[in-house]
Write an enzyme that holds these catalytic residues in place. Structure first.
Site, mmCIF file in Angstrom:
data_model
loop_
_atom_site.group_PDB
_atom_site.id
_atom_site.type_symbol
_atom_site.label_atom_id
_atom_site.label_comp_id
_atom_site.label_asym_id
_atom_site.label_seq_id
_atom_site.Cartn_x
_atom_site.Cartn_y
_atom_site.Cartn_z
ATOM 1 N N GLU A 70 21.929 23.658 18.599
ATOM 2 C CA GLU A 70 22.545 23.340 17.304
ATOM 3 C C GLU A 70 23.892 24.044 17.307
ATOM 4 O O GLU A 70 23.974 25.255 17.094
ATOM 5 C CB GLU A 70 21.663 23.829 16.145
ATOM 6 C CG GLU A 70 22.272 23.519 14.786
ATOM 7 C CD GLU A 70 21.546 24.206 13.633
ATOM 8 O OE1 GLU A 70 20.312 24.399 13.703
ATOM 9 O OE2 GLU A 70 22.242 24.562 12.659
ATOM 10 N N ARG A 88 30.891 26.963 12.751
ATOM 11 C CA ARG A 88 31.388 28.285 12.358
ATOM 12 C C ARG A 88 32.488 28.780 13.278
ATOM 13 O O ARG A 88 32.980 29.891 13.120
ATOM 14 C CB ARG A 88 30.229 29.288 12.362
ATOM 15 C CG ARG A 88 29.247 28.979 11.266
ATOM 16 C CD ARG A 88 28.101 29.944 11.301
ATOM 17 N NE ARG A 88 26.943 29.320 10.709
ATOM 18 C CZ ARG A 88 25.809 29.944 10.472
ATOM 19 N NH1 ARG A 88 25.680 31.216 10.791
ATOM 20 N NH2 ARG A 88 24.809 29.308 9.930
ATOM 21 N N THR A 119 25.709 23.730 10.583
ATOM 22 C CA THR A 119 26.623 24.207 9.544
ATOM 23 C C THR A 119 27.631 23.103 9.190
ATOM 24 O O THR A 119 28.827 23.338 9.083
ATOM 25 C CB THR A 119 27.334 25.524 9.955
ATOM 26 O OG1 THR A 119 26.390 26.406 10.575
ATOM 27 C CG2 THR A 119 27.919 26.242 8.740
ATOM 28 N N LYS A 167 15.347 21.406 6.642
ATOM 29 C CA LYS A 167 15.506 22.804 7.028
ATOM 30 C C LYS A 167 15.152 23.662 5.808
ATOM 31 O O LYS A 167 15.353 23.232 4.662
ATOM 32 C CB LYS A 167 16.958 22.996 7.465
ATOM 33 C CG LYS A 167 17.494 24.404 7.470
ATOM 34 C CD LYS A 167 18.809 24.423 8.249
ATOM 35 C CE LYS A 167 19.709 25.552 7.765
ATOM 36 N NZ LYS A 167 20.682 25.985 8.772
HETATM 37 C C1 3PG Z 1 21.425 29.203 9.965
HETATM 38 O O1 3PG Z 1 22.501 28.706 9.660
HETATM 39 O O2 3PG Z 1 20.460 28.520 10.300
HETATM 40 C C2 3PG Z 1 21.260 30.681 9.860
HETATM 41 O O3 3PG Z 1 22.458 31.289 9.543
HETATM 42 C C3 3PG Z 1 20.655 31.306 11.065
HETATM 43 O O4 3PG Z 1 20.356 32.609 10.713
HETATM 44 P P1 3PG Z 1 19.970 33.707 11.780
HETATM 45 O O5 3PG Z 1 21.252 34.118 12.440
HETATM 46 O O6 3PG Z 1 19.336 34.800 10.986
HETATM 47 O O7 3PG Z 1 19.039 33.103 12.782
#
Ligand code: 3PG
Length: 210
Positions: free
Chosen positions: A42, A46, A70, A130
């Protein structure tokens, strides 16, 4: 198409979150995921390398299934599909993106955190979403509670999921896979220790494998 991608993610049980810090790391990182038995990434918006990184992975590591993460805008959604993503993950229930994806048969896992979000997905006939931010929004306890009114829904918890709590999450009947950055430890990524990334993926797989 949703019928293909989402059951595939369910079969893998773990969806690694990848934020590329350079274009150069895209290929070795994707190869590490494949080596670790988790051939899916995924790739998140970011970083500025999301689109170009996905194109590189699609061309050079075709065994890795790409999902864009994201995703905040419709433009990002469309660009990521053009770059080779097979599906979308959004942090929020962004109706514009969800409805475009449904109309165009693009698999999508929208972010949900509370019953109102889950219901928006349910009303649209979706069954996979999700659950984010999982730990902050009650984690396992909340997922168990959501299974009452939303027994048909299956969740991808992300946000605070780790090797420590992975077994608890994947053990829930309404969790189809777990996600997050834990299969790509940031310390390993920083120094390009791809063997360590592959090992983290193997560790994750060992927990989620039935
Ligand atoms: C996401 O966007 O799914 C989360 O920010 C992932 O969070 P994590 O870094 O705690 O796994």
């Amino acid at each position: 198409k949703s019928e293909e991608l989402l059951p595939y993610l369910e079969q893998l049980g773990v969806v690694p979150l990848v934020t590329l810090h350079s274009l150069d790391e895209a290929v070795p990182l994707a190869q590490a995921l494949e080596e670790g038995g988790v051939p899916v990434a995924e790739v998140t918006f970011r970083s500025p390398f999301c689109i170009e990184g996905m194109k590189k992975i699609a061309a050079e590591v075709p065994g890795v299934t790409l999902v864009a993460g994201t995703v905040h805008t419709l433009d990002q959604a469309k660009a990521s599909i053009d770059a080779g993503a097979k599906g979308l993950v959004t942090p929020a229930f962004t109706e514009e993106i969800v409805d475009w994806a449904l109309e165009n048969n693009v698999p999508i896992l929208p972010g949900t955190a509370v019953p109102s979000d889950v219901d928006k997905a349910y009303q649209r006939g979706m069954r996979y979403v999700k659950f984010f931010p999982a730990e902050a929004y009650g984690g396992v306890k909340t997922l168990k509670a959501l299974n009452g009114p939303f027994a048909e829904m299956k969740f991808l918890p992300t946000g605070g999921v780790s090797l420590k709590n992975a077994a608890e999450y994947i053990g829930l009947k309404n969790v189809f896979a777990i996600g997050g950055s834990f299969p790509v430890p940031s310390a390993a990524q920083k120094v390009g220790d791809w063997a360590a990334v592959a090992q983290a993926c193997k560790d994750a797989r060992a927990i989620v494998e039935p």
